[in-house]
Design an enzyme around this catalytic site. Structure first.
Site, PDB file in Angstrom:
ATOM      1  N   ALA A  76     -55.619  63.899  44.040  1.00  0.00           N
ATOM      2  CA  ALA A  76     -54.843  64.550  42.981  1.00  0.00           C
ATOM      3  C   ALA A  76     -55.057  66.057  43.030  1.00  0.00           C
ATOM      4  CB  ALA A  76     -55.255  64.007  41.613  1.00  0.00           C
ATOM      5  N   ASP A  77     -54.106  66.769  42.462  1.00  0.00           N
ATOM      6  CA  ASP A  77     -54.240  68.208  42.289  1.00  0.00           C
ATOM      7  C   ASP A  77     -53.487  68.606  41.027  1.00  0.00           C
ATOM      8  OD1 ASP A  77     -55.278  70.727  43.665  1.00  0.00           O
ATOM      9  OD2 ASP A  77     -53.234  71.285  43.108  1.00  0.00           O
ATOM     10  N   THR A  78     -54.050  69.546  40.291  1.00  0.00           N
ATOM     11  CA  THR A  78     -53.458  69.989  39.028  1.00  0.00           C
ATOM     12  C   THR A  78     -53.271  71.501  39.046  1.00  0.00           C
ATOM     13  OG1 THR A  78     -54.549  68.186  37.837  1.00  0.00           O
ATOM     14  CG2 THR A  78     -53.782  70.041  36.508  1.00  0.00           C
ATOM     15  N   THR A 112     -49.685  67.665  37.411  1.00  0.00           N
ATOM     16  CA  THR A 112     -50.627  66.994  38.302  1.00  0.00           C
ATOM     17  C   THR A 112     -49.844  66.159  39.301  1.00  0.00           C
ATOM     18  OG1 THR A 112     -52.336  66.898  36.592  1.00  0.00           O
ATOM     19  CG2 THR A 112     -52.592  65.403  38.464  1.00  0.00           C
ATOM     20  N   GLY A 113     -50.174  66.332  40.562  1.00  0.00           N
ATOM     21  CA  GLY A 113     -49.628  65.496  41.623  1.00  0.00           C
ATOM     22  C   GLY A 113     -50.690  64.512  42.053  1.00  0.00           C
TER      23      GLY A 113
END
Length: 193
Positions: A76-78, A112-113
């Site tokens: 994840a990344d935000t 978020t991805g």
């Protein structure tokens, strides 16, 4: 729950204690695996909504060569997005102060991805939440920075910390997304593995 996941060893590829805590809340057994020095850059040409998913997929690709056949990987990344553009993690106190000052008395987006990957399947999604901050005074910003040192958080703040208690007027969307992992959407996607 999620009997379909019993065939996998779940791996959360994240240094974030918040993501570990949130995934634990789904009552899923998992291990944490971290590869240092993953490239988190992205092309200038992509839309802000696509940046976190692009980075989450890049993280997953970095892990792919080391994955076992029975592993399910979650990355994840935000980011925080404002009228001025993307806010990542602040490098230092000065950047964190500037970020909080810019967020004060404004609405910003937290995106978020998430990428879920096995050897045969790769699913990605993004979740967006709008956060409305009250006007923050210098004293409040400095207190928060001195006490909480939020340099590992996109936008320089943790909504679950003191600044969230006193500064967030409203949220439109997932609270947990703002913390770094949209667990409701993740749970729904995991049902299909």
């Amino acid at each position: 729950m999620l009997e379909n996941l019993k065939k996998y060893k779940i791996v959360l590829a994240s240094n974030s204690p918040r993501r570990r805590n949130l995934l634990s809340g789904l009552d899923i057994d998992f291990e944490v695996r971290v590869i240092s020095d993953i490239d988190e850059s992205y092309p200038d040409s992509i839309d802000s909504m696509e940046i976190p998913l692009y980075i989450a997929r890049s993280k997953a690709e970095a892990y792919k060569p080391t994955m076992a056949d029975d592993e399910l990987l979650i990355t994840a990344d935000t980011i925080v997005w404002t009228f001025d553009g993307v806010m990542g993690k602040p490098a230092n106190r000065e950047e964190a102060y500037a970020m909080l000052h810019a967020l004060s008395d404004h609405v910003h987006q937290v995106i978020t991805g998430v990428c879920i990957m096995t050897k045969d399947k790769n699913v990605g999604f993004s979740v967006e939440s709008a956060v409305c901050f009250a006007k923050l005074g210098d004293e409040e910003i400095n207190y928060y920075l001195d006490k909480y040192k939020p340099y590992d958080k996109a936008g320089g703040y943790g909504i679950q910390e003191w600044i969230g208690y006193i500064g967030v007027e409203a949220i439109n969307g997932s609270f947990y997304n703002v913390m770094g992992l949209p667990v409701q959407k993740l749970y729904q996607e995991l049902k299909h593995f």
